[in-house]
Design a protein around this motif. Structure first.
Motif, PDB file in Angstrom:
ATOM      1  N   LYS B 380       0.837  -1.210   0.000  1.00 25.77           N
ATOM      2  CA  LYS B 380       0.000   0.000   0.000  1.00 25.77           C
ATOM      3  C   LYS B 380       0.864   1.250   0.000  1.00 25.77           C
ATOM      4  O   LYS B 380       0.529   2.252  -0.634  1.00 25.77           O
ATOM      5  CB  LYS B 380      -0.911   0.009   1.228  1.00 25.77           C
ATOM      6  CG  LYS B 380      -2.331  -0.412   0.882  1.00 25.77           C
ATOM      7  CD  LYS B 380      -3.241  -0.314   2.106  1.00 25.77           C
ATOM      8  CE  LYS B 380      -4.271  -1.415   2.057  1.00 25.77           C
ATOM      9  NZ  LYS B 380      -4.635  -1.933   3.363  1.00 25.77           N
ATOM     10  N   GLU B 383       2.057   1.857  -3.461  1.00 21.87           N
ATOM     11  CA  GLU B 383       0.946   2.404  -4.246  1.00 21.87           C
ATOM     12  C   GLU B 383       0.711   3.872  -3.897  1.00 21.87           C
ATOM     13  O   GLU B 383       0.451   4.694  -4.780  1.00 21.87           O
ATOM     14  CB  GLU B 383      -0.326   1.581  -4.004  1.00 21.87           C
ATOM     15  CG  GLU B 383      -0.277   0.229  -4.719  1.00 21.87           C
ATOM     16  CD  GLU B 383      -1.333  -0.765  -4.227  1.00 21.87           C
ATOM     17  OE1 GLU B 383      -1.467  -1.826  -4.852  1.00 21.87           O
ATOM     18  OE2 GLU B 383      -1.985  -0.478  -3.204  1.00 21.87           O
ATOM     19  N   TYR B 388       1.815   1.960  -9.908  1.00 17.16           N
ATOM     20  CA  TYR B 388       0.950   0.867 -10.337  1.00 17.16           C
ATOM     21  C   TYR B 388       1.727  -0.402  -9.977  1.00 17.16           C
ATOM     22  O   TYR B 388       2.810  -0.651 -10.527  1.00 17.16           O
ATOM     23  CB  TYR B 388       0.713   0.987 -11.850  1.00 17.16           C
ATOM     24  CG  TYR B 388       0.005  -0.176 -12.499  1.00 17.16           C
ATOM     25  CD1 TYR B 388      -1.309  -0.494 -12.165  1.00 17.16           C
ATOM     26  CD2 TYR B 388       0.655  -0.935 -13.468  1.00 17.16           C
ATOM     27  CE1 TYR B 388      -1.955  -1.564 -12.789  1.00 17.16           C
ATOM     28  CE2 TYR B 388       0.015  -1.997 -14.101  1.00 17.16           C
ATOM     29  CZ  TYR B 388      -1.297  -2.305 -13.744  1.00 17.16           C
ATOM     30  OH  TYR B 388      -1.924  -3.351 -14.361  1.00 17.16           O
TER      31      TYR B 388
END
Lengths: 503, 503
Positions: B380, B383, B388
């Motif tokens: 996470k 991200e 991506y």
């Protein structure tokens, strides 16, 4: 053609000959002498020229001596500690100016197994089939060549192609009994692919012999749109090596993960702190000294770069934002991570805290931005992150005294050079190109790569311009190097144009 | 000794025998059976045991079958898809409890050229001279060994040493006609150095056969103060691989420096964003679930770590600050860069913008902190930096769609395990150690390294403790592995102590 000859002969006496050779006539002359020069080009490519083999280089030197002596040049070998440089001179009657012309004869090393032909030193003629593959055709077909056919051989483009073009252009004007209205000094480099390590000293030691008013470099590819291109500068290059330290030998990552400082993290933090997410150097002052005025911007923007094509070839969505377009980006110094290593990866991975991490960086240099100043900025930035910066591996005592230690070494390889568009050499070449092509050439203010030209520019104090000719997809420095024959003829044409352009 | 025997024989009937073997008697018994066991130890070390060679492993299995059968154990081969596990069982009269005892027989692979002896599979006896070098002495001298002498051989410490000690301890109590008041199930692993890949399934498939009340692991070094040590846990391990991308193939750094995004910079920024300058993970929630209460802190602080010595050995000034001292640091999960690579460095350096950059990371796991949750937090976080994130190399279409792409893969190898100090197995071992040494053992709450023990703990649902014996400077996993003979005797003593401690 006879009528033309007479006209020329007449103007030659007045020293006003050259303006009369207009585009169509230049094209015809270039066509004729392109074809006539193919056997010479083939012969030249057949002499191996990897500068790691001086005995091969000697054959190239001898070939050049013959080629220029038979064209009424006097030649002088300039000795160095390795292979010589060759100087060929030809004076012109009532010349006011002397033009120094740089040629490069040696080729990159070869890995024959990766070439799709018998030998990189045996040139072959190829045409592309419908599938896009290059198919060999008999050499004899070259008599009726098509522009897209190519000659494949080591040094075909880099840079024996331009050498052959130049000799063909000399033959062309000789056939019309024209002589340039300037003296020519042709300096031939036989170790360019080794980085011309002996060139700076040789230029310094022979500055009187080499004295000239300007330098033109017959090397390098035209813009990738394949249109006639003059290049007015090249970025210089400096390299730096940065090492950070953790435990003196790698430690078990179970026993020491969370305890022994990790050098790869430290290196990452240092590198990350130097540039922003868009690739712009964040060290204050790094881009100082670069000024792009309106006139320059206009010329930069006139270069027909197809950035969609570039991005598609590189498979990137967004380029770095140092400039807002490609040509602008190249006007600035760059700070680029060439390589990085710490511990082991992939199948060699070991569960350790590594003992050190290393990064190699290069800086591409531009005018107005002293490399030592830039290197100093980087070093100060590292120090500002709390590092004790040294030029060698730390001793045990240093390790036990300073928490954060970085080894930082650096070397300036080539300086940049840049010639104003409006200098005499620039205007002279532009006139010649305008006459040859009826449109302005693409003018590249600064090539991204680096070439060993600054010794001429700085030691002799003369401006330099690259007269580029070869196709940009020539596989220079790779297997299957080639030269497109349309580019060969266009190169001969450009050279006839400047040889017949009054200075 | 005779008087003692009679007393013991008497108490044996009452099941109260064990408390009578006090420290001095244990020492005498251990001394005697240490010497008696050296020929057996030598024989065991002479059987090559690199698990990459199953035919060698078979000889080790047979040796163990004989060794345990001759000591009144019944043996069962537990088949796997590779080499078997061996289970040796011995029931005790009126036993209430069953103790599962884990032994490891295979050794690390060897590079014989780096061993200072004829062969890693031919054990030799050495003593250290005044210069600190290890000199070989005749094996026969072992009859009058000194504590600091060492036996050098592959698997000497890891972990055939503990196997020989355990057999010697069994012989010692047998000589006194004592039998433990618990059933013994000895499980022997012959592929531990390969990561025991077949162990989890074997434990699952044979959970009835292996059922026990507790597990003790006879493996691993004592604390580096070389004092008797019980280890109540081990961190687990997960590995992650992170790759970032630049141009699809490396690009000339002159032509594309300032234009093509640099994957090494991107990787550096990602890694740098995960931890602070003091090595603490900055991803929110990473350290959640770790609680150290006062009682635990007291035991952590009672471990006699000499951090000045550690820092001096590692040649570091300041350790990371995940914990304020070494034992505390190990209670937390770690996120460590194992290796990092992009482009080329040192003499291979090329002036390019690399096409990708890769980092290998490991995470050492602790209880209360689910590995999947931690891996999810890292993903996470990547991200959140605008990436991506995918589990494989990006396609051309993905490259042309997303600016920042990261490939992120991960695998949990071993889970952590941790046993409360006050469980039955902990108290039982502590009683045995108190009797043997008259002082509390060093109790390590969590070893930093990872061992394949969690299948037993989780599948069988039993608590586990490591009874460590070998010297911490044994060159485990390196050439010139060795075992200090003082540690051998102390190990035999500890094992006699727990074999004679009522459960």
């Amino acid at each position: 053609m006879r009528k033309l000859l007479l006209v020329l002969a007449f103007f030659s006496v007045n020293g006003l000959f050259s303006q009369q050779l207009e585009s169509t006539e230049l094209e015809e002359l270039a066509s004729k002498f392109t074809k006539a020069s193919f056997p010479m080009y083939r012969e030249l490519l057949s002499i191996p020229s990897d500068a790691n083999y001086p005995e091969d280089i000697e054959l190239n030197v001898q070939w050049c001596e013959n080629a220029f002596q038979s064209r009424n040049f006097t030649t002088t070998r300039i000795k160095t500690d390795y292979v010589p440089l060759l100087l060929a001179e030809r004076k012109a009657k009532s010349a006011q100016k002397t033009v120094l012309i740089y040629l490069q004869l040696d080729g990159q090393p070869v890995d024959s197994t990766k070439w799709f032909q018998e030998s990189p030193w045996v040139p072959v003629l190829k045409q592309q089939n419908e599938k896009g593959d290059w198919e060999q055709i008999p050499w004899e077909n070259i008599e009726n060549y098509e522009d897209d056919w190519r000659v494949f051989a080591r040094a075909a483009s880099d840079a024996k192609g331009p050498v052959a073009m130049f000799l063909a252009a000399l033959d062309a004007i000789e056939s019309l009994n024209i002589e340039p209205n300037f003296n020519m000094k042709v300096i031939m480099d036989f170790e360019e692919e080794l980085g011309s390590p002996h060139l700076p000293k040789a230029v310094k030691d022979n500055s009187d012999l080499l004295r000239a008013d300007m330098l033109i470099i017959l090397d390098g590819p035209v813009h990738n749109s394949n249109k006639p291109t003059l290049v007015f500068g090249a970025r210089g290059i400096a390299q730096m090596q940065l090492t950070t330290y953790g435990p003196i030998v790698p430690q078990h990552s179970g026993h020491y993960g969370n305890y022994a400082p990790n050098p790869a993290l430290r290196l990452s933090k240092l590198l990350a702190s130097m540039k922003d997410d868009d690739g712009r150097v964040t060290i204050p002052g790094f881009y100082d000294g670069v000024h792009i005025d309106e006139a320059t911007e206009k010329i930069l923007k006139s270069v027909p770069d197809d950035e969609t094509k570039i991005k598609n070839r590189l498979k990137i969505v967004k380029p770095d934002k140092v400039g807002s377009y490609y040509q602008e980006a190249i006007q600035y110094p760059s700070l680029n991570i060439l390589g990085m290593e710490s511990g082991w990866v992939r199948e060699q991975t070991r569960t350790i805290v590594p003992s050190q991490a290393i990064a190699e960086l290069d800086m591409r240099l531009v005018q107005g931005s002293d490399p030592q100043r830039l290197i100093g900025l980087v070093q100060k930035h590292i120090e500002a992150q709390g590092y004790y910066v040294i030029g060698k591996e730390p001793t045990d005592a240093e390790r036990m005294k300073y928490d954060k230690i970085a080894t930082f070494t650096h070397k300036v390889f080539y300086h940049s050079f840049q010639t104003d568009f409006n200098t005499e050499v620039g205007q002279w070449l532009q006139r010649a190109y305008n006459r040859a092509y009826a449109v302005d050439p693409i003018r590249i203010r600064m090539g991204g790569g680096s070439i060993p030209i600054s010794p001429f520019v700085t030691t002799l104090g003369i401006p330099a311009v690259l007269v580029t000719t070869v196709n940009s997809d020539n596989n220079q420095h790779s297997p299957n190097e080639n030269l497109r024959l349309g580019n060969y003829r266009n190169g001969v044409k450009a050279m006839i144009a400047f040889l017949t352009e009054a200075l």
